[in-house]
Design a protein around this motif. Sequence first.
Motif, PDB file in Angstrom:
ATOM      1  N   LYS A  39     139.270 -76.162  21.624  1.00  0.00           N
ATOM      2  CA  LYS A  39     139.108 -77.667  21.989  1.00  0.00           C
ATOM      3  C   LYS A  39     140.046 -77.412  23.300  1.00  0.00           C
ATOM      4  O   LYS A  39     140.779 -76.632  23.490  1.00  0.00           O
ATOM      5  CB  LYS A  39     140.406 -78.299  21.290  1.00  0.00           C
ATOM      6  N   MET A  40     138.980 -77.821  24.841  1.00  0.00           N
ATOM      7  CA  MET A  40     140.055 -77.542  25.904  1.00  0.00           C
ATOM      8  C   MET A  40     140.178 -79.003  25.601  1.00  0.00           C
ATOM      9  O   MET A  40     139.240 -80.134  26.143  1.00  0.00           O
ATOM     10  CB  MET A  40     138.842 -77.070  26.694  1.00  0.00           C
ATOM     11  N   ARG A  41     141.515 -79.268  26.730  1.00  0.00           N
ATOM     12  CA  ARG A  41     141.489 -80.491  27.529  1.00  0.00           C
ATOM     13  C   ARG A  41     141.028 -80.281  28.476  1.00  0.00           C
ATOM     14  O   ARG A  41     141.986 -79.974  29.613  1.00  0.00           O
ATOM     15  CB  ARG A  41     143.272 -81.075  27.249  1.00  0.00           C
ATOM     16  N   MET A  42     140.302 -81.764  29.591  1.00  0.00           N
ATOM     17  CA  MET A  42     140.358 -81.434  31.062  1.00  0.00           C
ATOM     18  C   MET A  42     139.405 -82.970  31.085  1.00  0.00           C
ATOM     19  O   MET A  42     139.816 -83.318  30.824  1.00  0.00           O
ATOM     20  CB  MET A  42     138.783 -80.618  30.960  1.00  0.00           C
ATOM     21  N   CYS A  43     139.577 -83.177  32.778  1.00  0.00           N
ATOM     22  CA  CYS A  43     140.174 -84.270  33.701  1.00  0.00           C
ATOM     23  C   CYS A  43     138.301 -84.928  33.530  1.00  0.00           C
ATOM     24  O   CYS A  43     138.185 -83.571  35.016  1.00  0.00           O
ATOM     25  CB  CYS A  43     141.101 -84.669  34.181  1.00  0.00           C
TER      26      CYS A  43
END
Length: 581
Positions: free
Chosen positions: A243-247
């Motif tokens: 999982k990757m958090r990104m804006c």
Amino acid sequence: MFDRSSTFGEALDSPAARSVLEVFLPGIAASPMASQFRGARLGQVVNLVPGLAESVDKDRFFAALAELEEGGAGRAPYAPAIDPHPEYEPESVPRGSAGVTLPQPTPQWGVVEVRFAGPSHGNPFVDVELTASFTNGGRTLRVGGFYDGDGEYVLRLLAEEVGTWRFETSSTARSLDGITGEVVVTEPDPGAHGPVRADGFHFVHADGTRYRPVGTTAYAWTHQPEELQERTLRALEGSGFTKMRMCIFPKSYLYNENEPEDFPFPGSIEEGFDLERFDTGHFRRVEQRIAQLGALGIEADLILFHAYDRWGFADLGRAVDERALRYVVRRLAAYANVWWALANEYDLLWAKTEEDWERIAEIIGEEDPHGHLTSIHNCRPFYDQTRPWITHASVQRVDVYRTAENTDHWREQWNKPIVIDECGYEGDIDQGWGNLTGEELVRRCWEGAIRGGYVAHGETYLNDAHELWWSKGGELVGSSPARMAFLDGIIAESPTGTLEPLPSDWDVPFGGVAGEYVVLYFGFNRPRFRNVVLPDGTFEVDVIDTWGMTVEPVPGVHSGVVRVELPGRQYMAVRLRLVQP
């Protein structure tokens, strides 16, 4: 007047506003922290400073500020909503006459894309509304379309079910209205499992395959130069992250001062932005990155709004927020690996209220026919995590030292999966949240896992290029990712592929599957041995060095009580595996 968007410094410099601060925030105006927060918005300060969020009557505070005659004209009025043009095309245009390009048969869990060659006069981003009903058997999904520039309109569907899907369009543009057609969904490609769903306190793919979030954060990686984005993808390959958090919007913060090459809206900070149109090239590049993450088996946890902004995107007003939100969800909901995060640190977005967040959640529900996972992330106070639209808790640390230790309590409180997306970052910058050792970050990951949750990674090692992973991506240089992958492997070996909190000793937490698979985690303690009372049955016993990433079996099989010899080092665990009931 002063309002939520006014800065703390502006209020301090106004005698009238400062007097209001001193009434409602006693001691803050004269405190040493005043200079630190001069650039913060008042809407942030009331949530950022410990104790204020609970003690301040916010409505009375902002009402008192609004009554002041000082403060200038305030912000310009927000842009109004724009309704689709009722006569965008004259009656002389034949209904349903736009050209249609149907996709080839699409594997299940892929993106079905139907394209239309339609009108381009005026501003199709706001002048034209396009939707369609897709039906397969007894199931019908409403799908919103979007304008992709150059007279191209697009409908996208996540191919959830095998078979023939029939569609019919509805549009305010005559040429796009009433078009019918069929698309075919075939068997899935190898390794495709579909979108992730909440499953009790854990997660599962749509096809039933267990999913465990091994998360990381690179907020602004898709707003960096192409070469840096490619390096980020190479670093992710084989990293173990899922999982990757990104804006969605660019970020302005420490070690992230560079100007992006493009934005969601056309324009620039110097010339301003056209908030009635979208930069389709920008979104195509974002889609490419989401697809590449999916190919690596990584979920894209998309942060829709945040406060770290110098372009005005954090305070666009409700109409522009909603227009941008609908466009983003319509473009991206067809990707199986998308999650929605309404905000990073929702309580720092000074211009939004609880009513705004509930409306944002409602719009996502309207525009996402596939029900992707949805969360909202906190700085200090938690949002009401019991809200039905929140599928899992996305948590920032609540204490300098202890956060993962609360995982089992939060499970009981909210009855949802607990994902601690920020517990502090492995790194060496000057900020307290960004200089954990690798050992401490991994300890927090184990602590949360034993208690039935999932603790994520972040990396903030200083370098001359200011390419810190947590912000821009680039290279992974820390010691925690490999050890998080090792932890994931230990969890995967349980009979359920998950760990639940189990009755524990006062000084050692236990997690696993009751009576079958039990892990005792010693954390920063370092015993030389432990007498372990086994559940009923016969067990194999392993000594796990969570930092050294080794598993050493204790010879034989055991029942009753077993003395387990340990090395007197920190970060050790003991695992019990049932052999015979």
